[in-house]
Enzyme design. Structure first.
Site, PDB file in Angstrom:
ATOM      1  N   GLY A  18       1.077  -1.164   0.071  1.00  0.00           N
ATOM      2  CA  GLY A  18       0.041   0.037   0.039  1.00  0.00           C
ATOM      3  C   GLY A  18       0.930   1.259   0.202  1.00  0.00           C
ATOM      4  N   SER A  19       0.191   2.317  -0.328  1.00  0.00           N
ATOM      5  CA  SER A  19       1.196   3.475  -0.237  1.00  0.00           C
ATOM      6  C   SER A  19       1.871   3.868   1.069  1.00  0.00           C
ATOM      7  CB  SER A  19       0.314   4.613  -0.565  1.00  0.00           C
ATOM      8  OG  SER A  19      -0.834   5.045   0.209  1.00  0.00           O
ATOM      9  N   GLU A  20       1.115   3.974   2.223  1.00  0.00           N
ATOM     10  CA  GLU A  20       1.865   4.102   3.453  1.00  0.00           C
ATOM     11  C   GLU A  20       2.767   3.158   3.670  1.00  0.00           C
ATOM     12  OE1 GLU A  20       0.899   6.110   6.317  1.00  0.00           O
ATOM     13  OE2 GLU A  20       0.394   7.595   4.565  1.00  0.00           O
ATOM     14  N   LYS A  43      -1.038 -10.757  -3.010  1.00  0.00           N
ATOM     15  CA  LYS A  43       0.201 -10.587  -3.834  1.00  0.00           C
ATOM     16  C   LYS A  43       1.313 -11.338  -3.311  1.00  0.00           C
ATOM     17  CE  LYS A  43      -1.374  -5.778  -4.786  1.00  0.00           C
ATOM     18  NZ  LYS A  43      -0.974  -4.547  -4.924  1.00  0.00           N
ATOM     19  N   ILE A  96       0.799   1.019  13.732  1.00  0.00           N
ATOM     20  CA  ILE A  96       0.849   2.287  13.166  1.00  0.00           C
ATOM     21  C   ILE A  96      -0.774   2.693  12.883  1.00  0.00           C
ATOM     22  CG2 ILE A  96       1.687   4.167  11.778  1.00  0.00           C
ATOM     23  CD1 ILE A  96       3.853   2.493  13.504  1.00  0.00           C
ATOM     24  N   GLU A  98      -4.256   4.500  12.581  1.00  0.00           N
ATOM     25  CA  GLU A  98      -5.067   5.325  13.397  1.00  0.00           C
ATOM     26  C   GLU A  98      -6.449   5.080  13.095  1.00  0.00           C
ATOM     27  OE1 GLU A  98      -4.053   9.328  13.144  1.00  0.00           O
ATOM     28  OE2 GLU A  98      -5.737  10.107  14.632  1.00  0.00           O
ATOM     29  N   TYR A 159       9.095  13.092  19.063  1.00  0.00           N
ATOM     30  CA  TYR A 159      10.291  13.468  18.278  1.00  0.00           C
ATOM     31  C   TYR A 159      10.880  14.800  19.001  1.00  0.00           C
ATOM     32  CZ  TYR A 159       7.474  11.558  14.948  1.00  0.00           C
ATOM     33  OH  TYR A 159       6.415  10.311  14.182  1.00  0.00           O
ATOM     34  N   GLU A 209      -0.553  11.882  28.374  1.00  0.00           N
ATOM     35  CA  GLU A 209      -1.386  12.670  28.095  1.00  0.00           C
ATOM     36  C   GLU A 209      -2.697  12.699  29.039  1.00  0.00           C
ATOM     37  OE1 GLU A 209      -0.998  12.458  23.890  1.00  0.00           O
ATOM     38  OE2 GLU A 209      -2.832  11.223  23.780  1.00  0.00           O
ATOM     39  N   HIS A 248      -6.270  12.625  19.644  1.00  0.00           N
ATOM     40  CA  HIS A 248      -6.168  11.203  20.147  1.00  0.00           C
ATOM     41  C   HIS A 248      -7.312  10.481  20.600  1.00  0.00           C
ATOM     42  CE1 HIS A 248      -1.532  11.485  20.291  1.00  0.00           C
ATOM     43  NE2 HIS A 248      -1.858  11.153  18.929  1.00  0.00           N
TER      44      HIS A 248
END
Lengths: 289, 396
Positions: A18-20, A43, A96, A98, A159, A209, A248
């Site tokens: 996939g693209s991601e 595939k 990953i 979401e 980050y 958080e 989130h």
């Protein structure tokens, strides 16, 4: 030493073509991560980014000895991908994706609990052990090798923290993005415990958080462990209104005990060095080391 | 996504949960017709008129009233429709009422006294399972019950592999002190309620009160239903129930542009990539002597068109005295974000508030140069603390 992932991890990418998946697998390979193949149902047999594509995770385990996976599968199918990885015996499942429905995650978390797999995420930036393996979507260059471990619910705030730590002349052992969803695999407490028990990690940064009890649980564990390794903490969302979801899905103040203020109070009482300003994380780490 | 009481009740009823019956009305005339129809169908002589807005505590604000005849139905419905209902959960201006629910009176006298209970279904985040929370103290504020008489709140955790089991439904009914017909009715009620919760991908059901009528029926008198936004793709029919009039119009517009925006009361607007960093930026604004005017996550691709859209959204708020843009460029390059900010700024023309742009990460130095040489009235920063200092500077 490092935790969760290192240069010997045999990593596959679910949602590889996939693209991601394609973009981030490319970045991971460029970083030097040991990506041994990928899975896209239908595939199998093809080659993608010079690596074999398999139809199933169990085939990837059998043929290339995969022990770690990173999942970029779209939300509607991601819980199934997690369960498939656990069923195939994958040890570390980093998700990953979401936006997975909560009901799907309740089922997946229940399914994998006795399978011996560790889930990280979902809705997380992944895990990086600088210089060895980047199994995520974080910018690799920010994370220089060193002796500070990071645990965080957020992507860009991780980050930010890593950047501050590195600019203090320190570096990172492993940074673990645990994710911002209401149901996640590895908890704050488990991630902190992994890093506290890692001999190379000399200090831990714990970024939480609003919403839930994960930071309080981690703080209580830390106090009971009697560990002398310093932990620096920050909780985002001091200014967030109650009852509103802040980006989130899990970041929502439900009562009086899951506000930023309440969490910081417990963390301080448990001996964690809490900073109120997110600009002071790096400075505080340098100070306690 | 939240549902109105009447929508929530229809949803519950479709899964076999007994409800207080009612008909929604948009005018006093419609309310009278609804009352007549309800009397024909249920035999009720009195009616309860309930404002349909997304806020709790409606009774306290005068949004729930009993009508003892059709004239009172017309009068009360006429008064409530169009009013700005102020409750403990709304702002001081209140919420405009567009419709009322005309409901049957379920507190009629009979062989036994009516009893009210509290019941909710929600996720227990600590264990990653759903639970049913219930109490004998119905009709009251549950937070208050939790504080004053926590022993009167019970929970039943549900194993996701098998769902709610008969013994669990019986335990609920026993703990509520029921026997006979009411006991059986309650086991059916709680089982149907849990099924409805799972089948509709809800994230909260709150039924307060659940009523035992004087003839031992168990029914939902109110409903608060929140659905999991991430699961709406498999419930198109429920997604259509969204009432945009109940939401903040700027938030709705931001959402349609793909921006995650929450309106707040402060004076410093912010635009950030990533939810955690966005919250941290709000906190930083406070530490710099300001108050955040919003939460805004522009997401991973902070290109010119998104930055421009975000600018427009933030500038709709007249209280905004400064804007802090905080982007940590990872995969997204800072120089491209900087160019986006410059282009958006030029396109919009008259931005009358100071702007602080903090770009960190990939190509941050080139980005700073771009901003500094742009000739625009924009302050640049690379470190988080530097951005905080500049916010303080422009506010003082």
């Amino acid at each position: 030493m490092s935790v969760l992932v290192n240069k010997d991890s045999k990593i596959i990418v679910q949602g590889f073509t996939g693209s991601e998946g394609t973009f981030h697998a490319g970045q991971m390979i460029e970083y030097g991560t040991n990506v041994v193949g990928g899975v896209t149902p239908g595939k199998g047999g093809q080659t993608h980014l010079d690596r074999p594509v398999f139809n199933t995770v169990s085939e990837a385990v059998e043929k290339v000895g995969a022990d770690t996976t990173i999942i970029f599968v779209p939300p509607a199918f991601a819980a199934d991908a997690i369960m498939e990885a656990a069923d195939a015996g994958i040890k570390v499942i980093i998700t990953i994706t979401e936006g997975i429905p909560v009901a799907d995650m309740i089922k997946a978390a229940d399914y994998i609990k006795d399978k011996g797999s560790r889930l990280v995420g979902p809705n997380c930036p992944g895990v990086i052990t600088p210089g060895e393996a980047k199994v995520g979507i974080m910018p690799g260059f920010v994370f220089k090798k060193g002796k500070v471990g990071i645990v965080s619910k957020s992507g860009t705030l991780t980050y930010e923290a890593a950047d501050q730590v590195v600019k203090q002349g320190l570096g990172i052992t492993t940074a673990i993005g645990i994710g911002g969803d209401p149901i996640i695999g590895t908890t704050t407490k488990e991630a902190v415990e992994l890093l506290i028990n890692d001999p190379e990690t000399k200090a831990v940064v714990m970024i939480g958080e609003i919403g839930g009890q994960l930071e309080a649980d981690a703080a209580n564990w830390y106090k009971e462990s009697g560990s002398k390794k310093p932990v620096v903490g920050f909780i985002a969302g001091e200014t967030a209104p109650a009852g509103r979801t802040m980006g989130h899905a899990g970041a929502i103040v439900g009562g009086s005990d899951d506000t930023a203020q309440a969490k910081k109070k417990i963390m301080r009482a448990c001996g964690i060095h809490v900073v109120d300003s997110p600009a002071e994380i790096g400075k505080k780490v340098a100070e306690v080391l | 996504m939240n549902l109105h009481e009447y929508q929530g009740k229809e949803l519950l009823n479709s899964f076999g949960v007994r409800i207080q019956r009612g008909i929604v009305a948009h005018s006093a005339n419609e309310a009278v017709d609804a009352a007549k129809q309800l009397t024909a169908e249920t035999g009720t002589s009195w009616h309860v008129i309930k404002a349909q807005v997304h806020a709790g505590g409606r009774g306290k604000g005068g949004g729930v009233k009993l009508a003892k005849n059709l004239q009172e139905v017309e009068e009360i419905a006429g008064n409530i429709i169009g009013m700005n209902l102020v409750t403990p959960q709304t702002s001081a201006e209140g919420k405009k009422v567009h419709q009322v629910l005309v409901a049957e009176d379920v507190y009629y006298p009979g062989d036994s006294e009516p009893e009210e209970y509290y019941m909710s279904v929600l996720l227990n985040r600590g264990v990653g399972r759903n639970m049913i929370m219930y109490s004998t103290e119905g009709g009251m504020d549950i937070e208050q019950v939790a504080e004053e008489t926590p022993h009167l709140i019970f929970t039943e955790e549900i194993d996701p592999a098998v769902g709610i089991l008969p013994f669990q439904a019986r335990r609920v009914a026993f703990n509520l002190g029921l026997s006979g017909t009411a006991f059986k009715e309650m086991t059916k009620f709680v089982t149907a309620l849990y099924t409805a919760y799972v089948k509709s991908d809800a994230s909260l059901f709150e039924i307060n009160p659940v009523l035992k009528t004087s003839d031992d029926k168990i029914l939902a008198v109110d409903s608060k239903v929140t659905l999991d936004d991430n699961a709406l793709y498999r419930h198109r029919d429920l997604a259509e129930l969204r009432d945009l009039r109940e939401e903040n119009p700027i938030e709705v517009e931001a959402g349609s542009l793909g921006l995650n925006y929450v309106d707040l009361d402060g004076n410093v607007g912010c635009m950030v990539n990533g939810a955690g960093l966005a919250m941290a930026t709000m906190d930083l604004i406070k530490h710099s002597g300001g108050e955040p005017a919003n939460f805004l996550d522009v997401g991973g691709t902070a290109d010119a068109s998104r930055v421009e859209a975000a600018f427009k959204i933030i500038l709709k708020d007249p209280n905004v005295k400064a804007i802090l843009i905080n982007i940590f460029g990872g995969i997204v390059r800072c120089d491209r974000v900087a160019q986006g900010v410059i282009d958006a700024y030029k396109n919009l023309g008259n931005i009358n508030v100071p702007i602080i742009v903090r770009l960190q990460g990939t190509n941050a130095d080139i980005a700073k140069e771009l901003i500094d040489n742009s000739g625009l009235d924009v302050l640049s920063a690379t470190e988080f603390q530097e951005a905080a200092d500049k916010v303080q500077e422009v506010l003082s």
